[in-house]
Design an enzyme around this catalytic site. Structure first.
Site, PDB file in Angstrom:
ATOM      1  N   ARG A 110       0.844  -1.204  -0.010  1.00  9.61           N
ATOM      2  CA  ARG A 110      -0.007   0.033  -0.116  1.00  9.61           C
ATOM      3  C   ARG A 110       0.927   1.031  -0.122  1.00  9.61           C
ATOM      4  NH1 ARG A 110      -5.452   1.458   3.170  1.00  9.61           N
ATOM      5  NH2 ARG A 110      -6.143   0.035   1.367  1.00  9.61           N
ATOM      6  N   HIS A 137      -6.890   1.153  -6.852  1.00 10.34           N
ATOM      7  CA  HIS A 137      -7.269   0.439  -5.877  1.00 10.34           C
ATOM      8  C   HIS A 137      -7.920  -0.759  -6.622  1.00 10.34           C
ATOM      9  CE1 HIS A 137      -7.643  -1.035  -1.932  1.00 10.34           C
ATOM     10  NE2 HIS A 137      -8.489  -0.278  -1.356  1.00 10.34           N
ATOM     11  N   GLN A 140      -9.865  -3.378  -4.566  1.00 11.06           N
ATOM     12  CA  GLN A 140     -11.259  -2.965  -4.142  1.00 11.06           C
ATOM     13  C   GLN A 140     -12.623  -3.258  -4.965  1.00 11.06           C
ATOM     14  OE1 GLN A 140     -12.167  -1.504  -0.967  1.00 11.06           O
ATOM     15  NE2 GLN A 140     -13.996  -1.828  -1.866  1.00 11.06           N
ATOM     16  N   ASP A 228     -17.019   7.818  -2.320  1.00  9.72           N
ATOM     17  CA  ASP A 228     -15.772   7.542  -1.499  1.00  9.72           C
ATOM     18  C   ASP A 228     -15.556   8.840  -1.022  1.00  9.72           C
ATOM     19  OD1 ASP A 228     -13.348   6.632  -0.516  1.00  9.72           O
ATOM     20  OD2 ASP A 228     -12.240   6.626  -2.243  1.00  9.72           O
ATOM     21  N   CYS A 267     -16.207   1.903  -0.690  1.00  8.31           N
ATOM     22  CA  CYS A 267     -15.181   1.035  -0.304  1.00  8.31           C
ATOM     23  C   CYS A 267     -14.878   1.168   1.187  1.00  8.31           C
ATOM     24  CB  CYS A 267     -13.878   1.644  -1.068  1.00  8.31           C
ATOM     25  SG  CYS A 267     -13.275   3.151  -0.696  1.00  8.31           S
ATOM     26  N   ARG A 295     -14.078  -8.470   0.169  1.00  5.40           N
ATOM     27  CA  ARG A 295     -12.565  -8.041   0.195  1.00  5.40           C
ATOM     28  C   ARG A 295     -11.814  -9.429   0.372  1.00  5.40           C
ATOM     29  NH1 ARG A 295     -10.386  -3.120   0.839  1.00  5.40           N
ATOM     30  NH2 ARG A 295      -8.386  -4.103  -0.325  1.00  5.40           N
TER      31      ARG A 295
END
Ligand code: CP
Ligand code: NVA
Length: 311
Positions: A110, A137, A140, A228, A267, A295
């Site tokens: 990350r 991402h 996701q 988001d 998310c 996930r």
């Protein structure tokens, strides 16, 4: 030397591989329904494998789901923040890649900068997974598509409305649109529009993303509404963003413009009262808790693909 299977940007994937990963995620979820979370899947495709996870930014879902995913696949994990590694004192990404490649079977990063995920992959002889960067991402979006499809069937041909910041998560949706054949409309303030290279790449692949500054236009008749946070990790213009996005909150009135059976995705983490109201996040159209659970299932399929167990 065969090239490792990196999972960095969805646009680099073949549609067939994306399809296989989604099918594997759904099958793995179905096969272990009712099992305790710690039980290992029957085929244990990560047996004897170790995943290293490196975090330059905070994480709840990505961290726990990858850890749980590796355990369910029969493998193990080593987790560190970048700051605790010699990376934090200036050791190069390339040297780190060489060393970790001798110690583990895959690395998830990350990262603050997407370029660093690419540099890690370039120097690595084991698969590298993008666990979120400033540009994307991808893990996701796999969970998001899976969630949509388990509730509403194939996403191909459906209308997806993204409302808010044209950020990393939005970019990965743009990458996925040509692979999966869904329509995408993005409502954002002009100063926060999606990456132009992503839009151009989607257009080359036959998908023209509708960009508008009017959330009502994007959401009208949509099958799925997504938002988001207005302020992503690493963004420094907090106050300007809260001002710019004020008209982009997903509330019940906005959801009412979508198709009657439209679903809502986020998310997470959510900033309740900013990009989404409690009424929508906790309401009947919201799939966010399934999305968070998925996930794990999506991560397992991504790992299985990286390890060559599928595809
Ligand atoms: N959605 C997501 O990636 O959450 P975390 O930041 O908690 O990992
Ligand atoms: N866009 C958000 C997503 C967090 C999962 C961020 O980058 O902070």
């Amino acid at each position: 030397m065969t090239h490792p299977r990196h999972f960095i940007d969805l646009w680099r994937l073949e549609a067939a591989d994306l399809g296989l990963i989604l099918e594997d995620a759904k099958a793995r979820k179905a096969a272990r329904r009712g099992w305790p979370q710690g039980r290992v899947d029957a085929d244990a495709p990560a047996r004897d494998r170790t995943l290293a996870m490196i975090f330059e930014k905070n994480s709840t879902r990505t961290r726990f789901s990858f850890d749980a995913a590796m355990r369910q696949l029969g493998g193990d994990v080593i987790i560190s923040t970048a700051a605790d590694m010699q990376l934090g004192r200036g050791e190069s990404i390339e040297d780190t890649a060489k060393v970790l490649s001798r110690m583990v079977d895959a690395v998830m990063l990350r990262a603050n900068r997407h370029e660093d995920v690419e540099r890690l992959a370039y120097g690595s002889t084991v698969p590298v997974i993008n666990g979120l960067s400033d540009k994307g991402h991808p893990c996701q979006i796999l969970a998001d598509i899976m969630t949509y499809e388990e509730h509403r069937g194939a996403i191909a041909g459906k209308s997806i409305a993204w409302v808010g910041d044209g950020n990393n998560v939005c970019s990965s949706f743009i990458h996925a649109a040509p692979l999966l054949g869904f329509k995408l409309a993005v409502a954002c303030p002009p100063a926060y529009h999606p990456d132009l290279v992503d839009l151009a790449r989607a257009a080359e692949r036959g998908v023209t993303v509708q960009i508008t500054d009017n959330p009502h236009a994007a959401v009208a008749g949509a099958d799925c509404v997504i938002t988001d946070t207005w302020v992503s990790m690493g963004d420094t213009d907090h106050d300007e963003r809260l001002d710019a996005f004020e008209a982009y909150r997903v509330d019940a009135a906005l959801m009412a413009l979508a198709a009657p059976d439209a679903v809502f995705l986020h998310c997470l983490p959510a900033h309740r009262g900013e990009e989404v109201t409690d009424e929508v996040l906790d309401g009947p159209q919201s799939l966010v808790w399934d999305e968070a659970e998925n996930r794990i299932h999506a991560q397992k399929a991504i790992l299985a693909w990286c390890f060559g167990a599928i595809g």
